[in-house]
Design a protein around this motif. Sequence first.
Motif, PDB file in Angstrom:
ATOM      1  N   LYS A 150       0.747  -1.220   0.020  1.00 31.54           N
ATOM      2  CA  LYS A 150       0.140  -0.024  -0.148  1.00 31.54           C
ATOM      3  C   LYS A 150       0.830   1.235   0.003  1.00 31.54           C
ATOM      4  N   VAL A 151       2.119   1.186   0.379  1.00 32.46           N
ATOM      5  CA  VAL A 151       2.880   2.272   0.108  1.00 32.46           C
ATOM      6  C   VAL A 151       4.090   2.311  -0.506  1.00 32.46           C
ATOM      7  N   ARG A 152       3.785   1.201  -1.684  1.00 31.83           N
ATOM      8  CA  ARG A 152       5.224   0.704  -2.639  1.00 31.83           C
ATOM      9  C   ARG A 152       5.538   1.935  -3.626  1.00 31.83           C
ATOM     10  N   HIS A 153       4.659   2.843  -3.689  1.00 33.55           N
ATOM     11  CA  HIS A 153       5.216   4.052  -4.469  1.00 33.55           C
ATOM     12  C   HIS A 153       5.915   5.068  -3.645  1.00 33.55           C
ATOM     13  N   THR A 154       5.850   5.036  -2.436  1.00 32.35           N
ATOM     14  CA  THR A 154       6.591   6.085  -1.751  1.00 32.35           C
ATOM     15  C   THR A 154       7.659   5.740  -0.619  1.00 32.35           C
ATOM     16  N   ALA A 155       7.655   4.242  -0.457  1.00 31.27           N
ATOM     17  CA  ALA A 155       8.591   3.513   0.477  1.00 31.27           C
ATOM     18  C   ALA A 155       9.798   3.105  -0.112  1.00 31.27           C
ATOM     19  N   LEU A 156      11.156   3.483   0.557  1.00 34.86           N
ATOM     20  CA  LEU A 156      12.337   2.751   0.117  1.00 34.86           C
ATOM     21  C   LEU A 156      12.822   2.193   1.320  1.00 34.86           C
ATOM     22  N   PHE A 157      13.734   1.049   1.013  1.00 32.42           N
ATOM     23  CA  PHE A 157      14.140   0.181   2.237  1.00 32.42           C
ATOM     24  C   PHE A 157      15.622  -0.111   1.809  1.00 32.42           C
ATOM     25  N   THR A 158      16.406  -0.136   3.245  1.00 32.47           N
ATOM     26  CA  THR A 158      17.804  -0.394   3.137  1.00 32.47           C
ATOM     27  C   THR A 158      18.067  -0.933   4.709  1.00 32.47           C
ATOM     28  N   MET A 159      19.468  -1.514   4.772  1.00 35.05           N
ATOM     29  CA  MET A 159      19.741  -2.167   5.963  1.00 35.05           C
ATOM     30  C   MET A 159      20.698  -0.973   6.802  1.00 35.05           C
ATOM     31  N   PHE A 160      20.638  -0.974   8.037  1.00 36.08           N
ATOM     32  CA  PHE A 160      21.556  -0.088   9.079  1.00 36.08           C
ATOM     33  C   PHE A 160      22.624  -0.061   8.564  1.00 36.08           C
ATOM     34  N   ALA A 161      23.463  -1.090   8.458  1.00 33.99           N
ATOM     35  CA  ALA A 161      24.914  -1.204   8.240  1.00 33.99           C
ATOM     36  C   ALA A 161      25.174  -0.527   6.846  1.00 33.99           C
ATOM     37  N   GLU A 162      24.483  -0.771   5.845  1.00 30.69           N
ATOM     38  CA  GLU A 162      24.470  -0.146   4.782  1.00 30.69           C
ATOM     39  C   GLU A 162      24.085   1.451   4.630  1.00 30.69           C
ATOM     40  N   ALA A 163      23.361   1.729   5.443  1.00 30.44           N
ATOM     41  CA  ALA A 163      23.041   3.250   5.630  1.00 30.44           C
ATOM     42  C   ALA A 163      24.182   4.004   6.217  1.00 30.44           C
ATOM     43  N   ILE A 171      21.636   2.206  -2.225  1.00 29.19           N
ATOM     44  CA  ILE A 171      21.463   0.989  -1.359  1.00 29.19           C
ATOM     45  C   ILE A 171      19.878   1.016  -0.987  1.00 29.19           C
ATOM     46  N   TRP A 172      18.978   1.868  -1.617  1.00 37.41           N
ATOM     47  CA  TRP A 172      17.615   2.180  -1.163  1.00 37.41           C
ATOM     48  C   TRP A 172      16.744   1.189  -2.176  1.00 37.41           C
ATOM     49  N   ARG A 173      15.951   0.206  -1.501  1.00 42.21           N
ATOM     50  CA  ARG A 173      15.311  -0.653  -2.419  1.00 42.21           C
ATOM     51  C   ARG A 173      13.863  -0.409  -2.434  1.00 42.21           C
ATOM     52  N   ASP A 174      13.256  -0.169  -3.438  1.00 40.40           N
ATOM     53  CA  ASP A 174      11.659  -0.105  -3.564  1.00 40.40           C
ATOM     54  C   ASP A 174      10.791  -1.582  -3.386  1.00 40.40           C
ATOM     55  N   TYR A 175       9.584  -1.339  -3.494  1.00 43.80           N
ATOM     56  CA  TYR A 175       8.796  -2.647  -3.172  1.00 43.80           C
ATOM     57  C   TYR A 175       9.116  -3.848  -4.083  1.00 43.80           C
ATOM     58  N   ASN A 176       9.502  -3.265  -5.283  1.00 42.05           N
ATOM     59  CA  ASN A 176       9.891  -4.134  -6.431  1.00 42.05           C
ATOM     60  C   ASN A 176      11.403  -4.965  -6.575  1.00 42.05           C
ATOM     61  N   GLY A 177      12.163  -4.118  -5.442  1.00 44.84           N
ATOM     62  CA  GLY A 177      13.459  -4.578  -5.420  1.00 44.84           C
ATOM     63  C   GLY A 177      14.258  -3.857  -6.342  1.00 44.84           C
ATOM     64  N   ASP A 178      13.888  -2.817  -7.093  1.00 47.21           N
ATOM     65  CA  ASP A 178      14.999  -1.881  -7.721  1.00 47.21           C
ATOM     66  C   ASP A 178      15.523  -0.792  -6.786  1.00 47.21           C
ATOM     67  N   THR A 179      16.865  -0.679  -7.062  1.00 47.78           N
ATOM     68  CA  THR A 179      17.426   0.165  -6.041  1.00 47.78           C
ATOM     69  C   THR A 179      17.682   1.655  -6.492  1.00 47.78           C
ATOM     70  N   ALA A 180      17.805   2.375  -5.674  1.00 51.95           N
ATOM     71  CA  ALA A 180      17.854   3.916  -5.917  1.00 51.95           C
ATOM     72  C   ALA A 180      18.971   4.505  -5.014  1.00 51.95           C
ATOM     73  N   ALA A 181      19.534   5.757  -5.410  1.00 53.24           N
ATOM     74  CA  ALA A 181      20.405   6.428  -4.347  1.00 53.24           C
ATOM     75  C   ALA A 181      19.971   7.804  -3.777  1.00 53.24           C
ATOM     76  N   LEU A 182      20.031   7.786  -2.756  1.00 50.93           N
ATOM     77  CA  LEU A 182      19.426   9.284  -2.076  1.00 50.93           C
ATOM     78  C   LEU A 182      20.497  10.197  -2.389  1.00 50.93           C
ATOM     79  N   PRO A 183      19.911  11.472  -2.832  1.00 49.11           N
ATOM     80  CA  PRO A 183      20.611  12.631  -3.357  1.00 49.11           C
ATOM     81  C   PRO A 183      21.251  13.404  -2.195  1.00 49.11           C
ATOM     82  N   ARG A 184      22.402  13.927  -2.437  1.00 47.17           N
ATOM     83  CA  ARG A 184      23.070  14.855  -1.490  1.00 47.17           C
ATOM     84  C   ARG A 184      22.529  16.191  -1.554  1.00 47.17           C
ATOM     85  N   GLN A 185      22.576  17.056  -0.532  1.00 46.82           N
ATOM     86  CA  GLN A 185      22.248  18.487  -0.445  1.00 46.82           C
ATOM     87  C   GLN A 185      23.341  19.039  -1.585  1.00 46.82           C
TER      88      GLN A 185
END
Length: 191
Positions: A150-163, A171-185
């Motif tokens: 129900k939050v698949r379009h807005t939720a990203l997941f990772t592990m504490f050690a990776e973060a 390192i950020w995985r979406d509901y489907n398992g695709d990865t993305a990177a968090l931008p820097r300021q």
Amino acid sequence: MHPVTAAMLVSLSWFPSKNKALKRLRRLVGRRRIRLVGTVCHKIGRPEHVYCRWRPKPDQLLHEIELTDLCFRIDAEKILRGPHATDEQVRPDAEVWINGRLYYLELDRGTMGYAQIERRFRKYEDCSHLSLWVCATEERMEGLRRRAEKVRHTALFTMFAEALASPHGQIWRDYNGDTAALPRQGQNSLA
């Protein structure tokens, strides 16, 4: 002020030694600028005092220290956390602002059951901001991802050690398992 220990401030190179950090923290406590809110066993060794401007629940101190550790590694415009500092409806652990965009940060230590997590997801269903879920283990992360339809379009997941190692990495995985990177300021968008 985020909940911190003297050792955390030394690891950030804000102080040359733990004794100097403790001296400054004690001076701030004496001036009533911050409080000594408890002790935690964050690393192997002696327990450490935790200092903060607000009073976290005693059973949440380790969670708060780990969240601080993570927040210190994120390159953001601002990070808000603590009581009355974040969205009162959703109540994320932290609000992270990067390039004018708001992200909700949730640190999951695995202490809540999946039924509680699903109730937590319901608060995010109508939310347009991305939510970043940091989990203690890969097994826990996969458990949350499987329940996040129900939050698949807005939720990203990772592990504490990776973060901790690379919060802006791929390192950020979406509901489907695709990865993305968090931008820097200062960077433009989520990669």
